[in-house]
Scaffold this active site. Structure first.
Site, PDB file in Angstrom:
ATOM      1  N   ILE A   2     -10.227  -6.423 -13.026  1.00 54.35           N
ATOM      2  CA  ILE A   2     -11.722  -5.610 -12.623  1.00 54.35           C
ATOM      3  C   ILE A   2     -12.858  -6.301 -13.409  1.00 54.35           C
ATOM      4  CG2 ILE A   2     -13.036  -3.479 -12.643  1.00 54.35           C
ATOM      5  CD1 ILE A   2     -10.757  -4.138 -10.693  1.00 54.35           C
ATOM      6  N   ASP A   9      -4.705  -4.220 -18.382  1.00 49.23           N
ATOM      7  CA  ASP A   9      -3.751  -3.295 -18.636  1.00 49.23           C
ATOM      8  C   ASP A   9      -3.915  -2.450 -20.084  1.00 49.23           C
ATOM      9  OD1 ASP A   9      -2.377  -3.834 -16.332  1.00 49.23           O
ATOM     10  OD2 ASP A   9      -1.166  -5.526 -17.115  1.00 49.23           O
ATOM     11  N   LEU A  11      -4.410  -6.670  -7.881  1.00 48.46           N
ATOM     12  CA  LEU A  11      -3.932  -7.674  -8.486  1.00 48.46           C
ATOM     13  C   LEU A  11      -5.062  -8.567  -9.174  1.00 48.46           C
ATOM     14  CD1 LEU A  11      -0.778  -8.992  -6.829  1.00 48.46           C
ATOM     15  CD2 LEU A  11      -1.051  -7.097  -8.314  1.00 48.46           C
ATOM     16  N   GLY A  13       0.745  -1.332   0.112  1.00 50.99           N
ATOM     17  CA  GLY A  13      -0.038   0.151  -0.144  1.00 50.99           C
ATOM     18  C   GLY A  13       1.004   1.154   0.083  1.00 50.99           C
ATOM     19  N   SER A  14       2.100   1.239  -0.325  1.00 52.76           N
ATOM     20  CA  SER A  14       2.786   2.585  -0.360  1.00 52.76           C
ATOM     21  C   SER A  14       2.422   3.645  -1.305  1.00 52.76           C
ATOM     22  CB  SER A  14       4.341   2.057  -0.800  1.00 52.76           C
ATOM     23  OG  SER A  14       4.624   1.844  -2.159  1.00 52.76           O
ATOM     24  N   GLU A  50       6.562   5.865  -9.126  1.00 52.48           N
ATOM     25  CA  GLU A  50       5.123   5.904  -8.889  1.00 52.48           C
ATOM     26  C   GLU A  50       5.000   7.048  -7.801  1.00 52.48           C
ATOM     27  OE1 GLU A  50       4.273   1.316 -10.140  1.00 52.48           O
ATOM     28  OE2 GLU A  50       4.521   1.666  -7.712  1.00 52.48           O
ATOM     29  N   ASN A  84      -5.633   3.046 -13.135  1.00 57.84           N
ATOM     30  CA  ASN A  84      -4.501   1.886 -12.670  1.00 57.84           C
ATOM     31  C   ASN A  84      -3.043   2.469 -13.038  1.00 57.84           C
ATOM     32  OD1 ASN A  84      -3.649  -0.599 -11.794  1.00 57.84           O
ATOM     33  ND2 ASN A  84      -3.417  -1.315 -13.951  1.00 57.84           N
ATOM     34  N   HIS A 100       0.669   0.727 -13.565  1.00 58.77           N
ATOM     35  CA  HIS A 100       1.348  -0.614 -13.901  1.00 58.77           C
ATOM     36  C   HIS A 100       2.972  -0.275 -13.845  1.00 58.77           C
ATOM     37  CE1 HIS A 100       1.604  -4.473 -15.518  1.00 58.77           C
ATOM     38  NE2 HIS A 100       2.685  -4.018 -16.210  1.00 58.77           N
TER      39      HIS A 100
HETATM   40  C1  GAR Z   1       3.201  -1.141  -7.632  1.00 63.02           C
HETATM   41  O1  GAR Z   1       4.625  -1.091  -8.210  1.00 63.02           O
HETATM   42  C2  GAR Z   1       2.170  -1.149  -8.730  1.00 63.02           C
HETATM   43  O2  GAR Z   1       2.453  -0.665  -9.997  1.00 63.02           O
HETATM   44  C3  GAR Z   1       1.868  -2.716  -8.990  1.00 63.02           C
HETATM   45  O3  GAR Z   1       1.989  -3.295  -7.519  1.00 63.02           O
HETATM   46  C4  GAR Z   1       2.958  -2.224  -6.747  1.00 63.02           C
HETATM   47  C5  GAR Z   1       2.184  -2.138  -5.710  1.00 63.02           C
HETATM   48  O4  GAR Z   1       2.935  -1.754  -4.631  1.00 63.02           O
HETATM   49  N1  GAR Z   1       1.004  -2.933  -9.618  1.00 63.02           N
HETATM   50  C6  GAR Z   1       0.727  -3.941 -10.564  1.00 63.02           C
HETATM   51  O5  GAR Z   1       1.863  -4.676 -10.758  1.00 63.02           O
HETATM   52  C7  GAR Z   1      -0.544  -4.162 -11.138  1.00 63.02           C
HETATM   53  N2  GAR Z   1      -0.291  -4.900 -12.486  1.00 63.02           N
HETATM   54  P1  GAR Z   1       2.281  -0.767  -3.275  1.00 63.02           P
HETATM   55  O6  GAR Z   1       1.244  -1.721  -2.763  1.00 63.02           O
HETATM   56  O7  GAR Z   1       3.617  -0.581  -2.508  1.00 63.02           O
HETATM   57  O8  GAR Z   1       1.860   0.306  -3.679  1.00 63.02           O
END
Ligand code: GAR
Length: 301
Positions: A200, A257, A197, A124-125, A286, A214, A216
């Site tokens: 939807i 995606d 993950l 959840g960062s 991100e 979203n 990615h």
């Molecule tokens: C993030 O890097 C995001 O881009 C990726 O999961 C990570 C979640 O990090 N999402 C995917 O891979 C979706 N296909 P977080 O929980 O620290 O935010």
């Protein structure tokens, strides 16, 4: 080879399809909406023409007064006439919402609150950065966090910020409207996926058409699709010997995606990088961009 009438007909159909998607309406409703526009256009044009004589203007009246009257009817009268006409076509609600948007844009009524739901599966960062960025925002609030894993870090983050959470289960998520109802009950207007993950489901995409975003961790369309998430993406990028990777922020449709891309940013992949170091660089990118791009998307920056 397509003949001219065929070409005209197919572009007309594709325009109607686009409108239907944009307004999220059935083909029957689209027909009634288009009728409302047509009747309003001709009625307003007629009124603007005859109104000059109703108010007693004649050939001796200064031309600028006549022009001002006609323009006011065409611009302002139109907005009232369209509501009246829409009532007869059973489309008052649609057009009232349309009018409210105009009034909001010109600042005559306050902006409607935007209530976000964040969907996340892990640490959840990204969710935390978004929550922090929008804290105390006058129009937008993060109102709900939905998560598919008990014990996920994002649930603690939500609790720390006093945000309500919902733990979701796969069968209900995929095969019912249960969570759509939860979102509607909470007045959620937009959805943000932040490391979520699951795919939807179509009913949710339809209920929040163009209102789901979203992130990615790669440069789509490369390294996207089913099974491409988190570390697996970074491993694939490194295995392929890529010199750069990055992030993609996009709208969500029925496919993995795949929706309209809103933003991309890149980062160098060094020969010394491993999935963990690359993930760290991607996360930094991100965190720096996702909250801002969301604000731009919501037009509240
Ligand atoms: C993030 O890097 C995001 O881009 C990726 O999961 C990570 C979640 O990090 N999402 C995917 O891979 C979706 N296909 P977080 O929980 O620290 O935010």
């Amino acid at each position: 080879m397509k003949t001219a009438p065929n070409l005209f007909f197919s572009s007309l159909c594709s325009m109607f399809n686009k409108l239907q998607q944009k307004w999220n309406v059935s083909s029957g409703q689209l027909f009634l909406i288009l009728c409302t526009f047509a009747v309003t256009g001709t009625t307003t044009a007629y009124i603007s023409r005859v109104a000059t004589s109703w108010v007693g203007f004649d050939e001796t009246t200064f031309w600028a007064w006549k022009l001002a009257l006609r323009l006011s009817i065409l611009i302002f009268g139109y907005q009232i006439i369209i509501l009246i006409v829409s009532f007869f076509f059973g489309q008052f609600r649609f057009f009232w919402n349309y009018e409210k948007k105009i009034l909001r844009r010109v600042g005559l009524i306050p902006k409607e609150p935007i209530r976000l739901a964040i969907f996340a599966s892990g640490k959840g960062s990204n969710a935390e950065k978004i929550i922090q960025y929008l804290e105390n925002h006058p129009v937008v609030s993060v109102s709900l966090v939905l998560c598919n894993r008990s014990g996920a870090g994002v649930l603690d983050i939500a609790a720390r910020y006093g945000i309500k959470t919902v733990l979701i289960s796969k069968p209900q998520f995929d095969n019912s409207n249960e969570y759509i109802q939860v979102l509607k009950n909470e007045g959620i207007t937009h959805i943000v996926l932040a490391g979520f993950l699951w795919k939807i489901p179509e009913n949710l995409v339809k209920a929040y058409n163009n209102k789901i975003v979203n992130i990615h961790p790669a440069l789509l369309p490369a390294y996207g699709g089913k099974g491409m998430y988190g570390e697996k993406v970074h491993q694939a990028v490194i295995n392929a010997g890529e010199k750069k990777s990055g992030i993609t922020i996009h709208l969500v449709d029925e496919h993995y995606d795949n929706g309209k891309r809103l933003f991309q940013a890149t980062v160098e992949v060094l020969s010394t990088d491993n999935p963990d170091t690359l993930a760290e660089k991607i996360h930094a990118l991100e965190h720096a961009h996702y909250p801002k791009v969301i604000a731009e998307w919501l037009k509240v920056k």
